[in-house]
Design an enzyme around this catalytic site. Structure first.
Site, PDB file in Angstrom:
ATOM      1  N   SER A  90     -54.241  -9.519 -12.637  1.00  0.00           N
ATOM      2  CA  SER A  90     -55.511 -10.219 -12.398  1.00  0.00           C
ATOM      3  C   SER A  90     -56.562  -9.689 -13.362  1.00  0.00           C
ATOM      4  CB  SER A  90     -55.981  -9.954 -10.962  1.00  0.00           C
ATOM      5  OG  SER A  90     -57.299 -10.418 -10.778  1.00  0.00           O
ATOM      6  N   TYR A 138     -57.277  -3.698  -4.398  1.00  0.00           N
ATOM      7  CA  TYR A 138     -56.676  -4.832  -5.113  1.00  0.00           C
ATOM      8  C   TYR A 138     -56.835  -4.624  -6.624  1.00  0.00           C
ATOM      9  CZ  TYR A 138     -55.989  -9.740  -6.553  1.00  0.00           C
ATOM     10  OH  TYR A 138     -55.556 -10.895  -7.180  1.00  0.00           O
TER      11      TYR A 138
HETATM   12  N1  LIG Z   1     -56.223 -17.225  -7.001  1.00  0.00           N
HETATM   13  C1  LIG Z   1     -56.846 -16.494  -7.912  1.00  0.00           C
HETATM   14  O1  LIG Z   1     -57.984 -16.798  -8.295  1.00  0.00           O
HETATM   15  C2  LIG Z   1     -56.145 -15.300  -8.510  1.00  0.00           C
HETATM   16  C3  LIG Z   1     -56.857 -14.558  -9.463  1.00  0.00           C
HETATM   17  C4  LIG Z   1     -56.234 -13.454 -10.036  1.00  0.00           C
HETATM   18  C5  LIG Z   1     -54.932 -13.114  -9.675  1.00  0.00           C
HETATM   19  N2  LIG Z   1     -54.283 -13.847  -8.747  1.00  0.00           N
HETATM   20  C6  LIG Z   1     -52.904 -13.446  -8.422  1.00  0.00           C
HETATM   21  O2  LIG Z   1     -52.035 -14.549  -8.455  1.00  0.00           O
HETATM   22  C7  LIG Z   1     -50.937 -14.320  -7.559  1.00  0.00           C
HETATM   23  C8  LIG Z   1     -50.787 -15.503  -6.628  1.00  0.00           C
HETATM   24  O3  LIG Z   1     -51.958 -15.561  -5.823  1.00  0.00           O
HETATM   25  P1  LIG Z   1     -52.480 -16.885  -5.120  1.00  0.00           P
HETATM   26  O4  LIG Z   1     -53.915 -16.966  -5.424  1.00  0.00           O
HETATM   27  O5  LIG Z   1     -51.578 -18.016  -5.409  1.00  0.00           O
HETATM   28  O6  LIG Z   1     -52.362 -16.396  -3.599  1.00  0.00           O
HETATM   29  P2  LIG Z   1     -51.900 -17.151  -2.269  1.00  0.00           P
HETATM   30  O7  LIG Z   1     -52.470 -16.347  -1.156  1.00  0.00           O
HETATM   31  O8  LIG Z   1     -52.188 -18.609  -2.336  1.00  0.00           O
HETATM   32  O9  LIG Z   1     -50.308 -16.964  -2.299  1.00  0.00           O
HETATM   33  C9  LIG Z   1     -49.724 -15.706  -2.177  1.00  0.00           C
HETATM   34  C10 LIG Z   1     -48.336 -15.866  -1.594  1.00  0.00           C
HETATM   35  O10 LIG Z   1     -47.760 -14.561  -1.485  1.00  0.00           O
HETATM   36  C11 LIG Z   1     -47.113 -14.464  -0.231  1.00  0.00           C
HETATM   37  N3  LIG Z   1     -47.066 -13.087   0.221  1.00  0.00           N
HETATM   38  C12 LIG Z   1     -48.127 -12.292   0.545  1.00  0.00           C
HETATM   39  N4  LIG Z   1     -47.684 -11.101   0.968  1.00  0.00           N
HETATM   40  C13 LIG Z   1     -46.320 -11.126   0.903  1.00  0.00           C
HETATM   41  C14 LIG Z   1     -45.315 -10.184   1.217  1.00  0.00           C
HETATM   42  N5  LIG Z   1     -45.611  -8.992   1.723  1.00  0.00           N
HETATM   43  N6  LIG Z   1     -44.021 -10.554   1.003  1.00  0.00           N
HETATM   44  C15 LIG Z   1     -43.704 -11.778   0.532  1.00  0.00           C
HETATM   45  N7  LIG Z   1     -44.640 -12.719   0.237  1.00  0.00           N
HETATM   46  C16 LIG Z   1     -45.928 -12.388   0.424  1.00  0.00           C
HETATM   47  C17 LIG Z   1     -47.959 -15.309   0.722  1.00  0.00           C
HETATM   48  O11 LIG Z   1     -47.233 -15.699   1.870  1.00  0.00           O
HETATM   49  C18 LIG Z   1     -48.340 -16.488  -0.182  1.00  0.00           C
HETATM   50  O12 LIG Z   1     -47.399 -17.533  -0.077  1.00  0.00           O
HETATM   51  C19 LIG Z   1     -51.262 -13.006  -6.840  1.00  0.00           C
HETATM   52  O13 LIG Z   1     -50.571 -11.954  -7.472  1.00  0.00           O
HETATM   53  C20 LIG Z   1     -52.748 -12.870  -7.030  1.00  0.00           C
HETATM   54  O14 LIG Z   1     -53.175 -11.539  -6.950  1.00  0.00           O
HETATM   55  C21 LIG Z   1     -54.853 -14.921  -8.143  1.00  0.00           C
END
Ligand SMILES: NC(=O)c1ccc[n+]([C@@H]2O[C@H](COP(=O)([O-])OP(=O)(O)OC[C@H]3O[C@@H](n4cnc5c(N)ncnc54)[C@H](O)[C@@H]3O)[C@@H](O)[C@H]2O)c1
Length: 259
Positions: A140, A153
């Site tokens: 991120s 985080y």
């Molecule tokens: N959305 C953003 O703006 C953003 C920004 C920077 C980084 N990210 C990163 O992108 C990635 C995806 O994030 P997202 O925004 O799609 O999040 P999201 O919450 O929509 O999806 C995350 C998924 O991970 C699964 N998950 C969580 N804990 C788990 C565990 N212990 N075991 C198995 N599955 C698990 C959840 O059930 C969910 O389906 C993450 O690594 C997040 O840190 C997202």
């Protein structure tokens, strides 16, 4: 440029929704089979049953190494993408508004969940012909800019960049490439949870809060879409990226710029 990953298998964690789901779909579009891993079993089943038999649901918690390594033993894995993560659901600044105990679950999933998945996948990655294989850790911008929003985080995401570099060196002799992908702002449950935990939650709605944040932090001043991460993941898994390893690819509207 048409990329075909036909005959190859991608393991994607966090595949039930958001960025992980978009990445899983992009691998499917490129012709690969997908091992879709998430702790949300119901969502995974819905995805697998709507697919043409090329998605296998793996309802697992990445924080739990034993069942994970058992489930991944004897699998074929050509590409691994670790997208599962959680935030604390609290805001930091100053960081002592949180308790040290608030770090445990965040590090357990967002850092150790990735470490667990990579460790559990190594036997499969090293089996057979390894030249076309790749690993992608979803980090991120928060791990690169000292983001105070959610301290554990940010720390976990910074550690993943370092781990990707270490793993890139260890796996390079086998021809396996390892990179990190760094999203900026993407409309997902995780992103919404940051707004919900913020002091502004009572006075602004999510879209308004995000619009203002994006305008402030990103030169291109626009959202990133989940599909952009799918396209980059498939590109990084392909032969087109055969000389790219140990890198952090920012898809963030210019929020982070490397020298
Ligand atoms: N959305 C953003 O703006 C953003 C920004 C920077 C980084 N990210 C990163 O992108 C990635 C995806 O994030 P997202 O925004 O799609 O999040 P999201 O919450 O929509 O999806 C995350 C998924 O991970 C699964 N998950 C969580 N804990 C788990 C565990 N212990 N075991 C198995 N599955 C698990 C959840 O059930 C969910 O389906 C993450 O690594 C997040 O840190 C997202």
């Amino acid at each position: 440029m048409k990329i075909s990953l036909e005959g190859q298998t991608a393991l994607v964690t966090g595949a039930a929704r958001g960025i992980g789901l978009a990445i899983a779909r992009a691998f499917l579009e490129a012709g690969a089979s997908v091992l879709a891993l998430d702790r949300d079993a119901a969502a995974l089943e819905a995805i697998a049953s709507a697919a043409d038999g090329r998605v296998q649901a793996m309802p697992l918690d990445v924080a739990d190494y034993g069942p994970l390594s058992e489930a991944l033993a004897d699998r074929r894995i050509d590409h691994l993408v670790c997208a599962a993560a959680v935030g604390s659901g609290k805001t930091g600044f100053p960081f002592w508004r949180m308790e040290p105990a608030d770090w445990d679950r965040v590090l357990g999933v967002t850092l150790m969940g990735v470490v667990n998945t990579v460790h559990a996948s190594v036997p499969a990655l090293l089996a057979g012909e390894t030249e076309r294989k790749s690993v992608l850790l979803v980090s991120s911008v928060a791990g690169q800019i000292g983001s105070p929003t959610d301290p554990p985080y940010s720390a976990a995401k910074a550690a993943l960049i370092s781990f990707a570099q270490v793993a890139a060196k260890d796996l390079a002799p086998h021809g396996i490439r390892v990179n990190a992908l760094s999203p900026g702002m993407v409309r997902t449950d995780l992103n919404r949870s940051v707004h919900a935990a913020s002091a502004e939650a009572g006075s602004t709605d999510y879209e308004e809060w995000a619009r203002e944040k994006i305008r402030r932090v990103a030169p291109l001043a626009r959202w990133q879409e989940p599909e952009e991460f799918g396209a980059m993941s498939v590109y990084l898994a392909s032969d087109h990226a055969r000389n790219i390893t140990g890198q952090t690819l920012n898809i963030d509207g210019g929020q982070v710029m490397h020298a």
